[in-house]
Design an enzyme around this catalytic site. Structure first.
Site, PDB file in Angstrom:
ATOM      1  CG  ASN A   8       5.536  15.559   2.996  1.00 34.31           C
ATOM      2  OD1 ASN A   8       4.543  16.265   2.781  1.00 34.31           O
ATOM      3  ND2 ASN A   8       5.484  14.487   3.777  1.00 34.31           N
ATOM      4  CE  LYS A  10       6.197  15.655   7.086  1.00 26.91           C
ATOM      5  NZ  LYS A  10       6.765  14.991   8.239  1.00 26.91           N
ATOM      6  CG  HIS A  95       3.745  10.596   5.125  1.00 25.16           C
ATOM      7  ND1 HIS A  95       3.678  10.845   6.468  1.00 25.16           N
ATOM      8  CD2 HIS A  95       4.958  11.049   4.710  1.00 25.16           C
ATOM      9  CE1 HIS A  95       4.808  11.432   6.847  1.00 25.16           C
ATOM     10  NE2 HIS A  95       5.597  11.570   5.794  1.00 25.16           N
ATOM     11  CD  GLU A  97       3.814  13.374   9.332  1.00 24.40           C
ATOM     12  OE1 GLU A  97       3.319  14.101   8.448  1.00 24.40           O
ATOM     13  OE2 GLU A  97       4.965  13.528   9.764  1.00 24.40           O
ATOM     14  CD  GLU A 164       9.168   9.397   4.684  1.00 21.54           C
ATOM     15  OE1 GLU A 164       9.881  10.395   4.532  1.00 21.54           O
ATOM     16  OE2 GLU A 164       7.973   9.469   5.008  1.00 21.54           O
ATOM     17  N   GLY A 173       9.082  11.809  18.090  1.00 12.80           N
ATOM     18  CA  GLY A 173      10.048  11.494  19.145  1.00 12.80           C
ATOM     19  C   GLY A 173      11.332  12.290  19.029  1.00 12.80           C
ATOM     20  CB  SER A 213      15.784  13.584  10.658  1.00 11.29           C
ATOM     21  OG  SER A 213      14.748  13.571  11.619  1.00 11.29           O
TER      22      SER A 213
HETATM   23  P1  PGA Z   1      11.193  15.046   8.088  1.00 11.33           P
HETATM   24  O1  PGA Z   1       9.893  14.435   7.426  1.00 11.33           O
HETATM   25  O2  PGA Z   1      12.198  15.291   6.983  1.00 11.33           O
HETATM   26  O3  PGA Z   1      10.744  16.321   8.744  1.00 11.33           O
HETATM   27  O4  PGA Z   1      11.704  14.044   9.067  1.00 11.33           O
HETATM   28  C1  PGA Z   1       9.965  13.455   6.436  1.00 11.33           C
HETATM   29  C2  PGA Z   1       8.590  12.941   6.116  1.00 11.33           C
HETATM   30  O5  PGA Z   1       7.754  12.842   7.025  1.00 11.33           O
HETATM   31  O6  PGA Z   1       8.279  12.655   4.951  1.00 11.33           O
END
Ligand code: PGA
Length: 255
Positions: A8, A10, A95, A97, A164, A173, A213
């Protein structure tokens, strides 16, 4: 079931040149990996350059979001059918976000329906905001129920679920990954919920992924100990070396 790993990206990178370089790096590093479905969920603006770069490879592209209406006067949005028409096989839906930008469970449901009806596979993201004492947080159950409510069973064979936990996402955070043991338990509960709602025949084919993460240090453990069907990778997918290390490690895991 073939494992699924989704990058992803983003809203990254910032130039087409960098997007091409990143896609090229992943293409090279992933070229011998046969037992994983690898999807780059890229910014829509980079579709044409990335598609050209990965042509002839084992990589597929996906989109990070679509609009909740089929077509029409919605400036700046893209539809599920438009995504499909440029060969996006996967669409991320709900997602965290996007939910943080105001996407409700009801909107997620509409997007999921349009995605599945378009013939694409949908990656439905679910997860609790804060670490919770509940063994199976109600918020996850609600997200699942509202998202799939009323969608014809025949379409749900293209559903993929990504667990997630929002607190574990790197941009959020502490950005501290969940533990493989916890993921193991939640994945079982999510699967059980799908068995209950949809019956074994459909539910057993719904892959459950983990995201939050994920790095080259923990990826294989999430798949082997966490027993998930794949991973959704954010930050680490922006570095071709790290992302292809994840692919290689996971491709060597058993199960
Ligand atoms: P991250 O993002 O691996 O940077 O924690 C995962 C996601 O938001 O899909």
């Amino acid at each position: 079931m073939k494992k699924i790993i989704i990058a992803n990206w983003k809203m990254n990178p910032q130039t087409a040149k960098e997007a091409i370089a990143l896609a090229r790096g992943v293409k090279l590093g992933a070229k011998n990996i046969k037992n994983i479905e690898i999807i780059l969920a890229i910014p829509s603006i980079f579709f044409s350059v990335v598609l050209k770069t990965i042509s002839g490879s084992n990589l597929k592209i996906g989109v990070q979001n679509i609009f909740y209406e089929k077509n029409g006067a919605y400036t700046g949005e893209i539809s599920a059918l438009q995504a499909r028409s440029i060969l996006a096989n996967y669409i991320i839906v709900g997602h965290s976000e996007r939910r943080a930008m105001g996407e409700t469970n009801e909107i997620v449901h509409k997007k999921l329906k349009l995605t599945l009806e378009s013939g694409a596979r949908a990656i439905l993201c679910v997860g609790e905001k804060e670490k919770s004492d509940e063994s199976f947080p109600k918020i996850i159950r609600d997200e699942i129920h509202t998202a799939i409510h009323g969608i014809k069973k025949q379409f749900l064979k293209n559903l993929v679920v990504a667990y997630e936990p929002i607190w574990a996402i790197s941009s959020h955070g502490m950005g501290e990954a969940d533990t493989p043991n916890n993921v193991y338990e939640i994945a079982i509960l999510i699967r059980r919920e799908f068995y209950r709602i949809l019956g074994k025949k459909i539910a057993q084919h719904i892959p459950i992924l983990y995201g939050g993460s994920v790095s080259e240090k923990n990826a294989a453990e999430f798949v082997s100990v966490g027993n998930v069907d794949g991973l959704l990778v954010g930050g680490a997918s922006l570095n071709a070396k790290k992302f292809t290390a994840i692919l290689r490690d996971v491709s060597k895991t058993k199960s």
